[in-house]
Design a protein around this motif. Structure first.
Motif, PDB file in Angstrom:
ATOM      1  N   THR A 181       0.860  -1.181   0.000  1.00  0.00           N
ATOM      2  CA  THR A 181       0.000   0.000   0.000  1.00  0.00           C
ATOM      3  C   THR A 181       0.898   1.232   0.000  1.00  0.00           C
ATOM      4  OG1 THR A 181      -1.736  -1.138   1.238  1.00  0.00           O
ATOM      5  CG2 THR A 181      -1.830   1.265   1.176  1.00  0.00           C
ATOM      6  N   VAL A 182       0.761   2.065  -1.038  1.00  0.00           N
ATOM      7  CA  VAL A 182       1.578   3.266  -1.196  1.00  0.00           C
ATOM      8  C   VAL A 182       0.654   4.482  -1.257  1.00  0.00           C
ATOM      9  CG1 VAL A 182       3.207   4.489  -2.691  1.00  0.00           C
ATOM     10  CG2 VAL A 182       3.403   2.007  -2.398  1.00  0.00           C
ATOM     11  N   TYR A 183       1.006   5.509  -0.522  1.00  0.00           N
ATOM     12  CA  TYR A 183       0.264   6.773  -0.548  1.00  0.00           C
ATOM     13  C   TYR A 183       1.130   7.855  -1.166  1.00  0.00           C
ATOM     14  CZ  TYR A 183      -1.779  11.153   1.271  1.00  0.00           C
ATOM     15  OH  TYR A 183      -2.296  12.419   1.406  1.00  0.00           O
ATOM     16  N   HIS A 184       0.680   8.396  -2.291  1.00  0.00           N
ATOM     17  CA  HIS A 184       1.300   9.571  -2.910  1.00  0.00           C
ATOM     18  C   HIS A 184       0.322  10.714  -2.689  1.00  0.00           C
ATOM     19  CE1 HIS A 184       2.542  12.399  -6.064  1.00  0.00           C
ATOM     20  NE2 HIS A 184       3.706  11.765  -6.112  1.00  0.00           N
ATOM     21  N   LEU A 194      -7.650  14.089   7.640  1.00  0.00           N
ATOM     22  CA  LEU A 194      -6.717  13.394   6.745  1.00  0.00           C
ATOM     23  C   LEU A 194      -6.091  12.180   7.436  1.00  0.00           C
ATOM     24  CD1 LEU A 194      -5.194  13.216   4.067  1.00  0.00           C
ATOM     25  CD2 LEU A 194      -3.505  14.828   4.994  1.00  0.00           C
ATOM     26  N   VAL A 195      -5.666  12.344   8.658  1.00  0.00           N
ATOM     27  CA  VAL A 195      -5.029  11.230   9.367  1.00  0.00           C
ATOM     28  C   VAL A 195      -5.993  10.056   9.513  1.00  0.00           C
ATOM     29  CG1 VAL A 195      -4.107  10.480  11.596  1.00  0.00           C
ATOM     30  CG2 VAL A 195      -3.357  12.654  10.596  1.00  0.00           C
ATOM     31  N   PHE A 201      -5.829   2.585   5.945  1.00  0.00           N
ATOM     32  CA  PHE A 201      -5.213   1.874   4.821  1.00  0.00           C
ATOM     33  C   PHE A 201      -3.948   1.105   5.209  1.00  0.00           C
ATOM     34  CE2 PHE A 201      -7.709   5.050   2.454  1.00  0.00           C
ATOM     35  CZ  PHE A 201      -8.322   4.229   1.523  1.00  0.00           C
ATOM     36  N   ASN A 202      -3.414   1.337   6.404  1.00  0.00           N
ATOM     37  CA  ASN A 202      -2.191   0.646   6.816  1.00  0.00           C
ATOM     38  C   ASN A 202      -1.089   0.867   5.777  1.00  0.00           C
ATOM     39  OD1 ASN A 202      -0.556  -0.927   8.468  1.00  0.00           O
ATOM     40  ND2 ASN A 202      -1.203  -2.841   7.522  1.00  0.00           N
ATOM     41  N   VAL A 203      -0.699   2.118   5.587  1.00  0.00           N
ATOM     42  CA  VAL A 203       0.220   2.526   4.527  1.00  0.00           C
ATOM     43  C   VAL A 203       1.627   1.980   4.769  1.00  0.00           C
ATOM     44  CG1 VAL A 203       1.368   4.533   3.500  1.00  0.00           C
ATOM     45  CG2 VAL A 203      -1.095   4.594   3.958  1.00  0.00           C
ATOM     46  N   ASP A 204       2.190   1.383   3.738  1.00  0.00           N
ATOM     47  CA  ASP A 204       3.586   0.939   3.799  1.00  0.00           C
ATOM     48  C   ASP A 204       4.540   2.095   3.506  1.00  0.00           C
ATOM     49  OD1 ASP A 204       3.248  -1.944   4.262  1.00  0.00           O
ATOM     50  OD2 ASP A 204       2.345  -1.960   2.267  1.00  0.00           O
ATOM     51  N   ALA A 234       1.836   9.846  12.200  1.00  0.00           N
ATOM     52  CA  ALA A 234       0.447   9.770  12.678  1.00  0.00           C
ATOM     53  C   ALA A 234      -0.350   8.684  11.974  1.00  0.00           C
ATOM     54  CB  ALA A 234      -0.231  11.122  12.499  1.00  0.00           C
ATOM     55  N   ILE A 235      -0.015   8.407  10.705  1.00  0.00           N
ATOM     56  CA  ILE A 235      -0.751   7.383   9.958  1.00  0.00           C
ATOM     57  C   ILE A 235      -0.057   6.016  10.048  1.00  0.00           C
ATOM     58  CG2 ILE A 235      -1.717   9.107   8.396  1.00  0.00           C
ATOM     59  CD1 ILE A 235       0.211   8.058   6.215  1.00  0.00           C
ATOM     60  N   ASN A 236       1.017   5.951  10.847  1.00  0.00           N
ATOM     61  CA  ASN A 236       1.765   4.700  11.051  1.00  0.00           C
ATOM     62  C   ASN A 236       2.390   4.165   9.765  1.00  0.00           C
ATOM     63  OD1 ASN A 236       0.977   4.564  13.858  1.00  0.00           O
ATOM     64  ND2 ASN A 236      -1.039   3.889  13.156  1.00  0.00           N
TER      65      ASN A 236
END
Length: 294
Positions: A181-184, A194-195, A201-204, A234-236
């Motif tokens: 999982t990638v967040y751009h 936002l957080v 999503f458990n962002v990597d 904050a989003i881990n």
């Protein structure tokens, strides 16, 4: 002023992309400069927001806001003839560049293009493409595009801007594929909610701007380094990569504040040079490791 030389450039960069291999638990990420990134997963290639021309430097050369380039181009866009998907997070030229996307479209006849739905008419006009061709998303939307699942996340490039139908003009993308999982984020500042949106999503890997917001620049601002590190924590996010700096002299910031804030928060980061690769790998139990510059 001498330009910053990319870590790898042109043929050496292309060879590094070709040589990067691995199974589904291996992900390769290259910074192309500004907010542009190339992701390679197995044999699939995704480009986030590439800017690979001098169009803005030329456009503003005689203005009172010259876009003086800081870093040499990593690679010519027409050499990237192996791309499956490209994105634009919004209509600003460093994220929707006709001189980059035109050659990419010609080099990749089956290319798929992900954009904010609100920007469809503008995109079609700038690229002289069929208006039905791009895949459009809005905040909260979800689309399967090839092997990748895209989730639209509202971005506030100073403000949350919407068209007359209420659709967001600026987006970030959470992209899921295999175990990744990638967040751009695209261009954004922090905004309420936002957080909470991202944590689920458990962002990597979180890719975030760090150039900040200064009114004297007379352009919309972004997260600064400390804010980007705090958001990643904050989003881990398991790893954070900074971007949107070292492209134009008037709109940049060193990564020092990002690095210091991340260290204080014990937030793992990878600070890349343009043209440099970060390889991340997951174990069978989900633990993630990263290395850069190999």
């Amino acid at each position: 002023m001498s330009l910053i030389r990319p870590f790898l450039q042109e043929e050496a960069f292309l060879q590094d992309v070709q040589d990067a291999t691995g199974d589904e638990r291996v992900l390769h990420i290259w910074w192309l400069g500004q907010s542009g990134f190339l992701l390679k997963w197995q044999r699939r290639v995704l480009l986030f927001d590439p800017y690979l021309s001098d169009s803005l430097t030329t456009k503003y050369a005689a203005s009172d806001k010259p876009h003086i380039r800081m870093t040499e181009r990593v690679v010519a866009p027409d050499c990237l003839n192996f791309v499956d998907i490209v994105t634009s997070s919004h209509n600003h030229t460093d994220h929707l560049d006709g001189e980059t996307l035109g050659p990419l479209m010609k080099a990749n006849p089956d290319l798929q293009f992900v954009i904010p739905e609100a920007n469809r008419a503008f995109v079609a006009g700038r690229l002289a493409c069929d208006p039905s061709w791009p895949v459009g998303l809005d905040d909260g939307d979800y689309r399967e595009v090839g092997a990748f699942s895209f989730h639209g996340i509202a971005a506030a490039h100073e403000e949350l801007e919407r068209d007359k139908e209420g659709r967001c003009k600026f987006l970030g993308y959470v992209v899921r594929f295999g175990p990744w999982t990638v967040y751009h984020s695209g261009d954004t500042i922090h905004y309420s909610g936002l957080v909470e949106r991202l944590t689920q999503f458990n962002v990597d890997v979180a890719i975030l701007p760090i150039n900040g917001s200064r009114p004297e620049r007379r352009v919309a601002g972004n997260l600064n380094g400390s804010e980007a590190a705090a958001l990643a924590c904050a989003i881990n996010a398991k790893l954070a990569i900074p971007c949107h700096y070292e492209m134009f002299t008037f709109n940049t910031a060193p990564p020092d504040a990002f690095i210091a804030a991340a260290a204080a928060l014990e937030q793992p980061v990878s600070v890349l040079r343009a043209g440099e690769r970060c390889t991340v790998q997951k174990s069978a139990v989900g633990a993630m490791t990263s290395r850069s510059g190999d």
